[in-house]
Write a protein that holds these residues in place. Structure first.
Motif: not given
Length: 109
Positions: A35-41
């Motif tokens: 979730v964190e990586v998707a939000d950052y992307s």
């Protein structure tokens, strides 16, 4: 013989339960990381698109360099902040998933 078999069966069940708790913790942690990586992307893409629009509206080369420098700085800071957070999440996963194993070792001693 029956007591020994029942003891072994109980011990095996406890170990399987501990392993399942550990895997469950790891699974939740990796979901949080995803979730964190998707939000950052998503945020990074949106910021980059906004920056390109800003660059297209710049009238002078100096302003373009200034805008690019500000964007590079903010992008770098956002990246470092997100990688720090991800590092903390990985450390939390390791700690939390090891707790059941630690409990099992404590019982053995």
């Amino acid at each position: 013989m029956t007591a020994t078999f029942e003891d072994a069966q109980k011990y095996s069940k406890e170990n399987v339960d501990l392993a399942l708790k550990s895997f469950g913790t790891m699974s939740k942690g990796f979901q949080a990381i995803a979730v964190e990586v998707a939000d950052y992307s998503k945020k990074s893409f949106e910021d980059s698109a906004a920056h390109v629009e800003k660059l297209l509206g710049v009238k002078s080369f100096d302003k373009a360099i200034e805008a690019q420098s500000a964007f590079a700085k903010s992008a770098y800071e956002a990246y470092i902040a997100k990688m720090t957070k991800l590092g903390e999440l990985y450390a939390d996963i390791a700690k939390e998933s090891y707790k059941p194993v630690e409990t099992a070792f404590a019982k053995v001693k």
